[in-house]
Design a protein around this motif. Structure first.
Motif, PDB file in Angstrom:
ATOM      1  N   PHE A   1     -51.819  29.202  80.674  1.00 16.87           N
ATOM      2  CA  PHE A   1     -50.723  30.145  80.459  1.00 16.87           C
ATOM      3  C   PHE A   1     -50.060  29.863  79.120  1.00 16.87           C
ATOM      4  O   PHE A   1     -50.484  29.006  78.367  1.00 16.87           O
ATOM      5  CB  PHE A   1     -49.711  30.127  81.621  1.00 16.87           C
ATOM      6  N   MET A   2     -49.032  30.615  78.815  1.00 18.85           N
ATOM      7  CA  MET A   2     -48.338  30.496  77.535  1.00 18.85           C
ATOM      8  C   MET A   2     -46.841  30.556  77.785  1.00 18.85           C
ATOM      9  O   MET A   2     -46.382  31.267  78.674  1.00 18.85           O
ATOM     10  CB  MET A   2     -48.756  31.648  76.620  1.00 18.85           C
ATOM     11  N   TYR A   3     -46.087  29.807  76.986  1.00 20.38           N
ATOM     12  CA  TYR A   3     -44.632  29.926  77.039  1.00 20.38           C
ATOM     13  C   TYR A   3     -44.220  31.263  76.431  1.00 20.38           C
ATOM     14  O   TYR A   3     -44.963  31.859  75.652  1.00 20.38           O
ATOM     15  CB  TYR A   3     -43.964  28.795  76.255  1.00 20.38           C
ATOM     16  N   THR A   4     -43.009  31.701  76.764  1.00 21.87           N
ATOM     17  CA  THR A   4     -42.501  32.937  76.181  1.00 21.87           C
ATOM     18  C   THR A   4     -42.320  32.753  74.679  1.00 21.87           C
ATOM     19  O   THR A   4     -42.245  31.610  74.192  1.00 21.87           O
ATOM     20  CB  THR A   4     -41.145  33.324  76.796  1.00 21.87           C
ATOM     21  N   PRO A   5     -42.224  33.834  73.929  1.00 24.54           N
ATOM     22  CA  PRO A   5     -41.978  33.689  72.492  1.00 24.54           C
ATOM     23  C   PRO A   5     -40.719  32.883  72.178  1.00 24.54           C
ATOM     24  O   PRO A   5     -40.723  32.050  71.260  1.00 24.54           O
ATOM     25  CB  PRO A   5     -41.861  35.136  72.002  1.00 24.54           C
TER      26      PRO A   5
END
Length: 132
Positions: free
Chosen positions: A12-16
Motif C-alpha cells: 500500500f501507499m501513504y496518503t500524499p
C-alpha cells in the motif's frame, strides 16, 4: 524501539500528505531508503533524523506525556490554534497563504489572550487564558 515504514512490503501507499510529511521530516534520500527497503531505524536514529521529536524510557513515558500535555495546556489556546494553522500553511509553501498568515498575526495582537499574557508577566502570576 524500532521505527519502520513497511508500505512496500505490505503493498500500500501513504496518503500524499503523509508522504510529504515524511519527506520533509527526514529528507528524500532517507525516506526512499526506509520505504523501499522496509528496514527499521532505532529510536535514537529516528530522533537524530527528525522522524520523532522526543524519547522517553518506558518507565518515564507516562510522566513525559503528562509533562508535555501540561506545557501545552499552559499556553494560550488562541495562539496554539493560530500557530498550528500558520505552521501548516508555511509548510505547504503556497505563496497564496501569506495574506492569511498576516491576518492571523494581526488578530492575535489584538486578542484578550495577549493582554492577559502580558498582564500575567507584569504581575508575576500564571496567565488565565480564555481563547479570545
Amino acid at each position: 524501539v524500532l521505527f519502520r515504514i513497511p508500505v512496500a512490503r505490505l503493498g500500500f501507499m501513504y496518503t500524499p500528505d503523509q508522504t510529504t510529511r515524511i519527506v520533509r521530516a527526514i529528507g528524500p534520500s532517507r525516506a526512499k531508503w526506509m520505504i523501499f527497503s522496509g528496514n527499521a531505524v532505532t529510536a535514537a536514529q529516528a530522533l537524530q533524523w527528525g522522524l520523532i521529536d522526543q524519547l522517553a524510557a518506558d518507565d518515564q513515558f507516562s510522566d513525559a506525556c503528562h509533562a508535555l500535555i501540561a506545557d501545552i495546556c499552559a499556553g494560550a489556546p488562541l495562539t496554539h490554534q493560530a500557530m498550528k494553522d500558520s505552521i501548516d500553511r508555511i509548510a505547504r509553501d503556497d505563496p497564496r497563504d501569506a495574506d492569511h498568515i498576516s491576518a492571523t498575526y494581526r488578530r492575535i495582537y489584538g486578542s484578550d489572550d495577549l493582554k492577559e499574557g502580558m498582564a500575567a508577566v507584569a504581575e508575576k502570576r500564571t496567565p488565565d487564558f480564555k481563547g479570545e
